[in-house]
Design a protein around this motif. Structure first.
Motif, PDB file in Angstrom:
ATOM      1  N   CYS A 243      18.731  38.828 -10.381  1.00 45.92           N
ATOM      2  CA  CYS A 243      17.994  39.550  -9.348  1.00 45.92           C
ATOM      3  C   CYS A 243      18.902  39.955  -8.192  1.00 45.92           C
ATOM      4  CB  CYS A 243      16.854  38.689  -8.796  1.00 45.92           C
ATOM      5  SG  CYS A 243      15.633  38.212 -10.026  1.00 45.92           S
ATOM      6  N   VAL A 244      18.546  41.104  -7.596  1.00 48.44           N
ATOM      7  CA  VAL A 244      19.148  41.508  -6.332  1.00 48.44           C
ATOM      8  C   VAL A 244      18.263  40.957  -5.217  1.00 48.44           C
ATOM      9  CG1 VAL A 244      19.802  43.448  -4.880  1.00 48.44           C
ATOM     10  CG2 VAL A 244      20.115  43.585  -7.353  1.00 48.44           C
ATOM     11  N   SER A 245      18.854  40.233  -4.276  1.00 54.21           N
ATOM     12  CA  SER A 245      18.061  39.610  -3.208  1.00 54.21           C
ATOM     13  C   SER A 245      17.428  40.678  -2.323  1.00 54.21           C
ATOM     14  CB  SER A 245      18.944  38.693  -2.357  1.00 54.21           C
ATOM     15  OG  SER A 245      19.379  37.585  -3.110  1.00 54.21           O
ATOM     16  N   PRO A 246      16.172  40.485  -1.906  1.00 57.22           N
ATOM     17  CA  PRO A 246      15.517  41.462  -1.018  1.00 57.22           C
ATOM     18  C   PRO A 246      16.097  41.382   0.389  1.00 57.22           C
ATOM     19  CG  PRO A 246      14.117  39.546  -1.325  1.00 57.22           C
ATOM     20  CD  PRO A 246      15.301  39.347  -2.233  1.00 57.22           C
ATOM     21  N   ASN A 247      15.798  42.399   1.199  1.00 54.78           N
ATOM     22  CA  ASN A 247      16.168  42.399   2.617  1.00 54.78           C
ATOM     23  C   ASN A 247      14.907  42.106   3.422  1.00 54.78           C
ATOM     24  OD1 ASN A 247      18.932  43.157   2.220  1.00 54.78           O
ATOM     25  ND2 ASN A 247      18.241  45.243   1.814  1.00 54.78           N
ATOM     26  N   TYR A 248      14.813  40.892   3.951  1.00 54.49           N
ATOM     27  CA  TYR A 248      13.651  40.514   4.753  1.00 54.49           C
ATOM     28  C   TYR A 248      13.849  40.991   6.187  1.00 54.49           C
ATOM     29  CZ  TYR A 248      12.468  37.294   0.933  1.00 54.49           C
ATOM     30  OH  TYR A 248      12.156  36.755  -0.285  1.00 54.49           O
ATOM     31  N   SER A 249      12.789  41.532   6.788  1.00 55.28           N
ATOM     32  CA  SER A 249      12.881  41.974   8.187  1.00 55.28           C
ATOM     33  C   SER A 249      11.518  41.857   8.841  1.00 55.28           C
ATOM     34  CB  SER A 249      13.375  43.423   8.254  1.00 55.28           C
ATOM     35  OG  SER A 249      12.455  44.303   7.632  1.00 55.28           O
ATOM     36  N   THR A 250      11.555  41.745  10.175  1.00 56.72           N
ATOM     37  CA  THR A 250      10.323  41.706  10.959  1.00 56.72           C
ATOM     38  C   THR A 250      10.650  42.096  12.396  1.00 56.72           C
ATOM     39  OG1 THR A 250       8.364  40.389  11.494  1.00 56.72           O
ATOM     40  CG2 THR A 250      10.489  39.286  11.688  1.00 56.72           C
ATOM     41  N   ASN A 251       9.611  42.352  13.177  1.00 52.47           N
ATOM     42  CA  ASN A 251       9.759  42.705  14.592  1.00 52.47           C
ATOM     43  C   ASN A 251       9.045  41.670  15.446  1.00 52.47           C
ATOM     44  OD1 ASN A 251      11.038  45.084  13.783  1.00 52.47           O
ATOM     45  ND2 ASN A 251       9.095  46.213  13.723  1.00 52.47           N
ATOM     46  N   ILE A 252       9.644  41.341  16.587  1.00 56.69           N
ATOM     47  CA  ILE A 252       9.005  40.461  17.565  1.00 56.69           C
ATOM     48  C   ILE A 252       9.168  41.092  18.942  1.00 56.69           C
ATOM     49  CG2 ILE A 252       9.423  38.374  16.202  1.00 56.69           C
ATOM     50  CD1 ILE A 252      11.737  37.728  18.121  1.00 56.69           C
ATOM     51  N   SER A 253       8.319  40.676  19.868  1.00 56.76           N
ATOM     52  CA  SER A 253       8.457  41.122  21.263  1.00 56.76           C
ATOM     53  C   SER A 253       9.017  39.975  22.100  1.00 56.76           C
ATOM     54  CB  SER A 253       7.109  41.588  21.814  1.00 56.76           C
ATOM     55  OG  SER A 253       6.214  40.486  21.907  1.00 56.76           O
ATOM     56  N   GLN A 254       9.446  40.310  23.268  1.00 56.50           N
ATOM     57  CA  GLN A 254      10.105  39.296  24.104  1.00 56.50           C
ATOM     58  C   GLN A 254       9.148  38.210  24.579  1.00 56.50           C
ATOM     59  OE1 GLN A 254      12.000  41.781  27.120  1.00 56.50           O
ATOM     60  NE2 GLN A 254      13.972  41.524  26.096  1.00 56.50           N
ATOM     61  N   LYS A 255       7.872  38.487  24.598  1.00 55.42           N
ATOM     62  CA  LYS A 255       6.931  37.500  25.128  1.00 55.42           C
ATOM     63  C   LYS A 255       6.380  36.568  24.043  1.00 55.42           C
ATOM     64  CE  LYS A 255       5.333  40.180  29.121  1.00 55.42           C
ATOM     65  NZ  LYS A 255       4.161  40.778  29.800  1.00 55.42           N
ATOM     66  N   GLN A 256       6.590  36.876  22.788  1.00 53.13           N
ATOM     67  CA  GLN A 256       6.004  36.071  21.724  1.00 53.13           C
ATOM     68  C   GLN A 256       6.736  34.740  21.575  1.00 53.13           C
ATOM     69  OE1 GLN A 256       6.312  38.994  18.543  1.00 53.13           O
ATOM     70  NE2 GLN A 256       4.075  39.146  18.446  1.00 53.13           N
ATOM     71  N   GLN A 257       5.987  33.678  21.237  1.00 53.61           N
ATOM     72  CA  GLN A 257       6.553  32.371  20.957  1.00 53.61           C
ATOM     73  C   GLN A 257       5.541  31.557  20.150  1.00 53.61           C
ATOM     74  OE1 GLN A 257       7.263  30.135  24.531  1.00 53.61           O
ATOM     75  NE2 GLN A 257       5.317  30.695  25.466  1.00 53.61           N
ATOM     76  N   ASP A 258       6.033  30.429  19.591  1.00 52.21           N
ATOM     77  CA  ASP A 258       5.188  29.571  18.742  1.00 52.21           C
ATOM     78  C   ASP A 258       4.426  30.409  17.720  1.00 52.21           C
ATOM     79  OD1 ASP A 258       6.002  27.292  20.068  1.00 52.21           O
ATOM     80  OD2 ASP A 258       4.433  27.457  21.585  1.00 52.21           O
ATOM     81  N   LEU A 259       5.174  31.229  17.032  1.00 51.66           N
ATOM     82  CA  LEU A 259       4.576  32.198  16.126  1.00 51.66           C
ATOM     83  C   LEU A 259       5.231  32.088  14.754  1.00 51.66           C
ATOM     84  CD1 LEU A 259       2.772  34.804  15.751  1.00 51.66           C
ATOM     85  CD2 LEU A 259       4.825  36.100  16.368  1.00 51.66           C
ATOM     86  N   VAL A 260       4.409  32.028  13.677  1.00 52.85           N
ATOM     87  CA  VAL A 260       4.930  32.093  12.307  1.00 52.85           C
ATOM     88  C   VAL A 260       5.156  33.565  11.980  1.00 52.85           C
ATOM     89  CG1 VAL A 260       4.467  31.656   9.868  1.00 52.85           C
ATOM     90  CG2 VAL A 260       3.788  29.970  11.595  1.00 52.85           C
ATOM     91  N   LEU A 261       6.379  33.929  11.673  1.00 51.30           N
ATOM     92  CA  LEU A 261       6.741  35.326  11.490  1.00 51.30           C
ATOM     93  C   LEU A 261       6.309  35.841  10.121  1.00 51.30           C
ATOM     94  CD1 LEU A 261      10.329  35.262  13.053  1.00 51.30           C
ATOM     95  CD2 LEU A 261       8.117  35.642  14.173  1.00 51.30           C
ATOM     96  N   LYS A 262       5.880  37.082  10.116  1.00 48.81           N
ATOM     97  CA  LYS A 262       5.512  37.752   8.873  1.00 48.81           C
ATOM     98  C   LYS A 262       6.570  38.806   8.577  1.00 48.81           C
ATOM     99  CE  LYS A 262       0.551  37.037   9.435  1.00 48.81           C
ATOM    100  NZ  LYS A 262       0.523  35.964   8.424  1.00 48.81           N
ATOM    101  N   PHE A 263       7.101  38.772   7.348  1.00 46.54           N
ATOM    102  CA  PHE A 263       8.238  39.615   6.992  1.00 46.54           C
ATOM    103  C   PHE A 263       7.837  40.694   5.987  1.00 46.54           C
ATOM    104  CE2 PHE A 263      10.103  35.713   8.512  1.00 46.54           C
ATOM    105  CZ  PHE A 263      11.203  36.141   9.243  1.00 46.54           C
TER     106      PHE A 263
END
Length: 503
Positions: A243-263
């Protein structure tokens, strides 16, 4: 015991006989000749002796296979009892006793060899043709299993792999008489989990060459020979498990915290390359975690943002290196890059300054032309975003929905028309969508496009457009009225002439 009474008119004796040694083929029919008895009646010295009788009896374990017909010994076989060497053995043994006036005079042995015929087909030993299981790690040239067939006639057996069977290329037989099935090429559980092969067992040293076949099923057992890989898996080529590994990415804002990220393109998740084993996996962040600002669940792969990004932070992106490895073998691992973009606060959505734009295109044979607006100016559909001081959001992308085969829009908001597919007086309405690639916010506007005739000028404004088309309407209406008046005048003259003629 079978007996035959032989009455003689002369004095007689049980003489002249001998042991019987002969051979008989198996499956011989009822009444088959075995031997002629050698004893004869002899005249006594005194002719006045009274007549005597001889009685011949066959006895012994195999006596039932014989009967006497006069001086002839014959085979006593009847359906369904058939003389079978494989069932009875190689010899028939009995005893012939001669009685004279119920007194035993002589005994003779009967020995009949049963000659073998090829009347049996080979049969596989059931225990050698069951379903087999072999590991995919089995070395090529290894003996996988041994098949065995038996022939009741004792004929020599040879074994053959049928080349027309489903998977003959994986197997071979080096010694045809051994029945040993050898692995001919490597096994791979990820490609094939089960194989089938057809084996023939055939007589070698007979004219009939009787044979029998068996289909063998071989289950392939998964071995630990694959590394874990991240999902979704994109094979490097069709049919290749790498397999070719995927490229995971996501966006966050400067005020966000204690957050499970969705990619994107999906959650960070991996699986063992050995699907049959499905070994437990461990996740970890090798680099880019920025002093535990990002924390990963070592069992699920979920990444959590533990604290907000400082406003003074200059970096717009974080690049994490995430590793997954087998719990039982840390040397089997894979690594993937995870991109996290830090976005500015998004307070305002993008907007268009109007809901409908006006466009014109002049009919011509060119394959493509730019759509203009009033005054023959290039029509540029631009959305503004108040989150930016100049109102220009570089992350806005434009598209036409639903997609059109006649028009396209550039990233600068300029419409391109397929002029060679347009006709004068056509009118199209196209919806242009502006989307903020960071926030996902969208806004749309309608573009009303008119196709002008060749040589026709583009209106300078909405009023001029109304006047231009208004003048056309007035001239058309005047012509219609004049035609109606002419018809009325013709009718009046016709009536007057008709009235004069009647007078």
């Amino acid at each position: 015991m079978g007996c035959f009474l032989w009455v003689l008119s002369l004095a007689s004796r049980c003489g002249g006989g001998s042991d019987i040694f002969t051979a008989l083929r198996e499956n011989s029919p009822m009444g088959q000749f075995i031997s002629e008895l050698g004893m004869t009646a002899e005249a006594g010295a005194n002719k006045a002796e009274r007549a005597t009788s001889l009685r011949l009896c066959v006895s012994g374990d195999d006596a039932a296979w014989f009967y006497l017909e006069g001086r002839t010994l014959r085979l006593n076989a009847s359906d369904p009892r058939v003389l079978d060497r494989e069932a009875h053995g190689p010899m028939l043994i009995a005893e012939l006793t001669c009685y004279q006036d119920n007194v035993i005079q002589t005994k003779f042995r009967i020995l009949v060899e049963i000659l073998n015929e090829n009347d049996n087909r080979p049969k596989f030993v059931k225990e050698t043709i069951h379903r087999f299981t072999v590991s995919e790690l089995t070395a090529v040239n290894s003996v996988l299993f041994t098949v065995k067939a038996m022939d009741a006639d004792g004929d020599m057996i040879s074994y053959i792999i049928d080349p027309s069977s489903r998977d003959p290329q994986f197997f071979r037989i080096d010694l045809p008489n051994s029945g040993k099935i050898v692995l001919n090429k490597p096994l791979d559980y990820e490609t094939r989990t089960q194989l089938q092969v057809l084996i023939w067992a055939q007589e070698v040293n007979t004219e009939e060459k009787f044979n029998i076949s068996a289909v063998l099923t071989v289950n392939i057992e998964d071995g630990d020979d694959q590394y874990p890989h991240f999902l979704p898996c994109t094979p490097i080529s069709p049919g290749d498990p790498v397999c070719v590994s995927p490229n995971y990415s996501t966006n966050i804002s400067q005020k966000q915290q204690d957050l499970v990220l969705k990619f994107s393109p999906g959650p960070i998740r991996a699986e063992d390359g050995d699907r049959g084993l499905n070994t437990s996996l461990i996740y970890s962040i090798l680099s880019g975690g920025d002093q535990s600002q990002f924390r990963i669940n070592n069992r699920t792969g979920e990444i959590q943002l533990t604290r907000a990004v400082p406003l003074r932070h200059q970096e717009k992106t974080f690049t994490l290196t995430v590793m997954v490895c087998q719990e039982d073998d840390r040397l089997k691992y894979s690594v993937v890059s995870v991109l996290i973009r830090v976005l500015n606060e998004n307070t305002f959505p993008p907007v268009f300054n109007r809901t409908t734009f006006k466009g014109f295109i002049v009919e011509n044979l060119s394959p493509a032309s730019i759509v203009t607006t009033y005054g023959n100016q290039v029509l540029q559909i631009k959305a503004s975003d108040r989150d930016f001081s100049d109102g220009l959001n570089p992350n806005i992308h434009y598209s036409i929905l639903p997609p059109s085969g006649l028009y396209q829009v550039t990233d600068g908001g300029v419409l391109i028309a397929r002029t060679d597919r347009l006709h004068a007086f056509d009118r199209h309405k196209v919806r242009v969508v502006a989307r903020d690639a960071e926030s996902g916010e969208e806004v749309s506007a309608l573009v009303d496009i008119e196709v002008l005739q060749t040589g026709q000028s583009v209106p300078h404004g909405a009023v001029a457009e109304q006047q231009m088309f208004g003048n056309v309407d007035i001239r058309l209406a005047g012509g219609i009225i004049a035609m109606i008046l002419l018809l009325l005048l013709s009718a009046v003259v016709f009536l007057m002439l008709r009235a004069v003629k009647r007078r």
